[in-house]
Design an enzyme around this catalytic site. Structure first.
Site, PDB file in Angstrom:
ATOM      1  N   GLU A 474       0.965  -1.359   0.012  1.00 11.02           N
ATOM      2  CA  GLU A 474       0.003   0.122   0.104  1.00 11.02           C
ATOM      3  C   GLU A 474       0.852   1.197   0.087  1.00 11.02           C
ATOM      4  O   GLU A 474       0.602   2.347  -0.611  1.00 11.02           O
ATOM      5  CB  GLU A 474      -0.919   0.067   1.365  1.00 11.02           C
ATOM      6  N   GLU A 503       0.505  -1.481  -9.268  1.00 11.67           N
ATOM      7  CA  GLU A 503       0.466  -2.648  -8.322  1.00 11.67           C
ATOM      8  C   GLU A 503       1.642  -3.498  -8.450  1.00 11.67           C
ATOM      9  O   GLU A 503       1.961  -3.988  -6.974  1.00 11.67           O
ATOM     10  CB  GLU A 503      -0.742  -3.606  -8.816  1.00 11.67           C
TER      11      GLU A 503
END
Ligand SMILES: *[C@@H]1O[C@H](CO)[C@@H](O)[C@H](O)[C@H]1NC(C)=O
Ligand SMILES: *[C@@H]1O[C@H](CO)[C@@H](O)[C@H](O)[C@H]1NC(C)=O
Ligand SMILES: *[C@@H]1O[C@H](CO)[C@@H](O)[C@H](O)[C@H]1NC(C)=O
Ligand SMILES: *[C@@H]1O[C@H](CO)[C@@H](O)[C@H](O)[C@H]1NC(C)=O
Ligand SMILES: *[C@@H]1O[C@H](CO)[C@@H](O)[C@H](O)[C@H]1NC(C)=O
Ligand SMILES: *[C@@H]1O[C@H](CO)[C@@H](O)[C@H](O)[C@H]1NC(C)=O
Ligand SMILES: *[C@@H]1O[C@H](CO)[C@@H](O)[C@H](O)[C@H]1NC(C)=O
Length: 721
Positions: A474, A503
């Protein structure tokens, strides 16, 4: 006047705990390119020319029209490269997706990325291609309607959508419009729209242009912060079209050597750094082992001038004071519970370590009929863990060059430049979802927001806050979004290959950080396996150099199911993993990724971590070069993010990493890097035909390396260290 529907809407939102809705699309200029070593007339290269002069000369050489140089351009201390961000302009307005990034060192343009619209008129005023209004004739009142129409589409649930539709006029009337009073030189001021339903802060809007297939189009661009999304969206003034929309929110799912000689004010009983999750080890006492370069005040202090607005101190601090917190509240991270799952955070519960800053709490979850209530019992341990992991990640990324100038997350920037007031807001056990996590990255100077969820995949429930890999993934969204395309453009990794790499970098960094024996060829590392209670983790394959375990190649992107950013990202992370193992095979692996701490005089000892320092012909210290494969690839990946253009493709990101090595080591690892990329199909002749903006197209793998890398010499042998 408060529209009557507002209250019921608030209740609807509070009740939504299902998957997050999100949107992302836009036009990709067919002429988008990343050019390494551009050909330029020899005449304008003066080695000591100021980088911004070089940038202007270069711009005049490649583009005859209007542009402005963005204020978040910077010279990177980690590499000596100046990253200049240029925004295209048309008739005094920004072309929001018209970006050029120029990388300059010693008077030379090393590379540049370019997505300027090329059909626009030049200064001599040839043909203009426009389909819409050429100037801003839209009134703020009409724009409220435009914005409302978008909110109906963006509303988080069908019920919220119909609520907005039914009471459209009431909500519309409730929106107040305030133009920004000050004017930032070279930039259009924002107009603020407050009381926008389902938005949690005033929406910022400004007029400008975007590129479409049929030319430049006049739009208003809005920044809309909601509970679960933070959209940057371009709308035609009539609200009929959405040429692009980016969601700044992105989902996911040991160092004893770190010991500082400073007193260690805080103690925590936690899963230590290096223990990826509770299946890998037990808790032990760890310390506030902050890096004095990255966190000069440690993790629990904030200068009074930089407290978040609205913060209420029992004794109001004096200007110039340093405020010492005994909770999980500090210059880099604010960590707290968020069981309500709402947007409020400032006064949420935080564990208090008392005068001695001792954060040691029970953690002993049991099987329970109410998994959530059981997890809530250990909230103090959870929040302390999230605080500790997030601060270490801040310090680690800092040491690889994610500093104030390049847009990192800190309340106070110690006069080192960049925009401040933007520590990470870290919500533990966030009540707005399960089995996931997400991160919202607004531009530099606004707080990032990390939301970690419980996982109801096992009994007792598993808590994502305790799985370091998820937290690192994250926080890496904040890193890659701020470094790509410059600190103040958060729209560069929205969808397609670039969104996928957003990602992928998170998985890659989580994976390399958790690897204890990186020289082990057989090592297999799944992502999120503990939280998800699934051996192979939450991706299609665990990370491994073995094709039997993880067969991903560049062409895998053509397969059905490889449409979304997570699947695309998994392929990118796997390619980076293979590349890093090539570097590790030659350069070995360091037990810790944390560089040595600076000495009292501020110099950094090279120890067993960097090559001995070297100096250029003017006596200036050259950037330090990590000597191990794992630390080197982390450095090259971060440096590559800074070099690559906005909305990069896999090719652009690969080329940027290879150029990062050229800049850092003189290209010692060029062929090694190529061999890693080529092993998974991303050799120099890899192709995509019929590329579509969201990642479509037909790909061709290339398993070869450049001709210059084919020699009769034996494979490079490992360094002896
Ligand atoms: C945690 O400690 C216990 C008791 O010392 C031990 O049996 C167990 O294996 C440890 N767990 C892990 C994951 O290391
Ligand atoms: C907070 O701690 C610093 C030392 O780091 C000290 O100088 C300062 O006076 C403390 N502030 C307050 C308000 O006690
Ligand atoms: C968390 O710690 C605080 C003290 O810092 C204490 O008051 C509170 O009861 C603890 N919460 C739980 C759930 O144990
Ligand atoms: C912190 O608190 C724990 C539990 O109360 C205690 O066992 C430990 O000794 C304390 N550590 C320090 C450094 O005060
Ligand atoms: C690391 O892995 C290699 C290869 O499997 C093995 O030879 C070596 O002993 C391992 N090192 C450690 C410290 O476990
Ligand atoms: C590059 O390789 C040369 C030759 O092996 C070596 O002397 C030099 O130290 C290396 N430089 C860097 C920055 O890695
Ligand atoms: C590689 O690094 C490990 C860990 O630092 C060390 O034990 C080993 O001796 C090194 N291997 C070589 C060949 O230098």
């Amino acid at each position: 006047m408060l529209p009557t529907g507002l209250i019921s809407l608030a209740l609807l939102l509070a009740g939504s705990v299902h998957g997050r809705k999100t949107m992302g699309w836009g036009h990709t200029s067919p002429e988008h390119r990343f050019v390494v070593h551009p050909q330029v007339p020899a005449s304008f290269l003066a080695e000591d020319a100021a980088p911004f002069d070089v940038a202007r000369q270069f711009m005049n050489h490649i583009y005859p029209g209007d542009y402005r140089i963005r204020q978040d351009s910077y010279t990177d201390k980690a590499t000596g490269v100046t990253h200049v961000y240029v925004k295209q302009q048309h008739q005094g307005f920004d072309v929001f997706d018209g970006n050029i990034n120029i990388n300059i060192k010693n008077g030379k343009v090393l590379s540049y990325g370019d997505s300027f619209y090329k059909g626009t008129p030049n200064r001599e005023g040839s043909q203009v291609v426009l389909n819409s209004l050429t100037a801003d004739s839209s009134s703020p009142a009409d724009l409220r309607k435009t914005l409302m129409n978008f909110m109906i589409i963006a509303a988080p649930s069908d019920r919220a959508t119909s609520e907005l539709e039914v009471n459209f006029n009431q909500y519309l009337e409730g929106i107040d419009v305030t133009p920004e009073s000050h004017f930032v030189e070279g930039e259009q001021p924002y107009t603020y729209f407050s009381n926008v339903p389902t938005a949690v802060s005033p929406v910022k809007g400004k007029p400008g242009y975007v590129q479409t297939e049929s030319g430049l189009k006049f739009v208003w661009k809005f920044e809309v912060e909601m509970e679960d999304n933070w959209y940057e969206v371009a709308l035609t003034p009539d609200g009929d079209e959405i040429p692009f929309v980016v969601d700044w929110a992105a989902d996911s799912p040991i160092p004893d050597t770190l010991k500082s000689k400073d007193p260690k004010p805080a103690t925590y009983l936690l899963f230590p750094w290096g223990v990826n999750d509770p299946s890998e080890g037990n808790r032990s006492y760890v310390y506030e082992n902050y890096d004095s370069l990255a966190s000069p005040l440690g993790w629990h202090k904030i200068p009074a001038s930089s407290l978040p607005s609205g913060y209420f101190a029992p004794t109001p601090p004096k200007k110039g004071d340093i405020v010492n917190f005994t909770t999980t509240f500090g210059n880099n991270v604010f960590a707290h519970e968020n069981w309500e799952g709402r947007n409020a955070w400032l006064h949420n519960e935080r564990p208090d370590g008392g005068k001695g800053l001792n954060f040691s709490y029970p953690y002993d979850p049991q099987q329970s009929a109410d998994g959530q209530a059981e997890a809530h019992k250990f909230i103090n341990n959870t929040v302390a863990q999230l605080f500790y992991t997030s601060n270490l990640v801040h310090d680690l990324f800092y040491r690889y060059g994610f500093d104030e100038l390049s847009g990192n997350f800190q309340q106070h920037n110690f006069g080192r430049g960049g925009a401040e007031g933007d520590a990470v807001i870290a919500n533990a056990q966030d009540g707005s979802g399960y089995n996931n996590a997400n991160f919202m990255t607004p531009p530099d100077g606004q707080n990032g927001r990390c939301r970690m969820y419980l996982w109801n995949t096992a009994s007792p429930y598993r808590d994502g806050d305790l799985e370091a890999g998820i937290v690192i993934h994250e926080l890496a969204h904040g890193l890659s979004t701020r470094l790509t395309g410059g600190p103040r453009d958060s729209s560069c990794l929205g969808w397609g290959e670039s969104g996928g790499m957003g990602e992928g970098w998170g998985d890659f960094l989580a994976t390399i950080i958790r690897t204890h024996n990186a020289t082990d060829e057989e090592i297999v590392l799944p992502m999120g396996a503990w939280a998800a209670n699934r051996d192979k983790g939450i991706r299609n394959y665990p990370y491994s150099t073995s094709l039997d375990v993880n067969p991903s190649t560049y062409k895998t992107l053509d397969r059905p199911g490889y449409f979304g950013v997570h699947a695309i990202g998994e392929v990118w992370a796997e390619i980076l993993w293979v590349v890093s193992k090539k570097l590790i095979a030659v350069h070995n692996s360091s037990d810790t990724l944390f560089p040595p701490k600076p000495l009292d005089d501020g110099t950094i000892p090279s120890e067993d971590f960097y090559l001995p320092p070297s100096y250029d012909n003017k006596g200036r210290a050259e950037p330090l070069v990590p000597i191990h494969g794992n630390s080197l690839i982390v450095q090259l990946v971060l440096n590559g993010m800074k070099l690559q253009p906005c909305r990069p493709s896999f090719f652009d990101a690969r080329d940027a990493i290879i150029q990062a090595d050229e800049i850092l080591t003189g290209g010692n690892n060029t062929c090694l890097l190529w061999s890693g990329f080529a092993e998974r199909g991303l050799g120099p002749d890899a192709r995509v035909d019929g590329r579509t903006p969201w990642g479509g197209g037909i790909r061709t793998n290339d398993y070869s390396v450049p001709l210059s890398c084919i020699t009769d010499e034996p494979e490079p042998t490992p360094d002896t260290l």
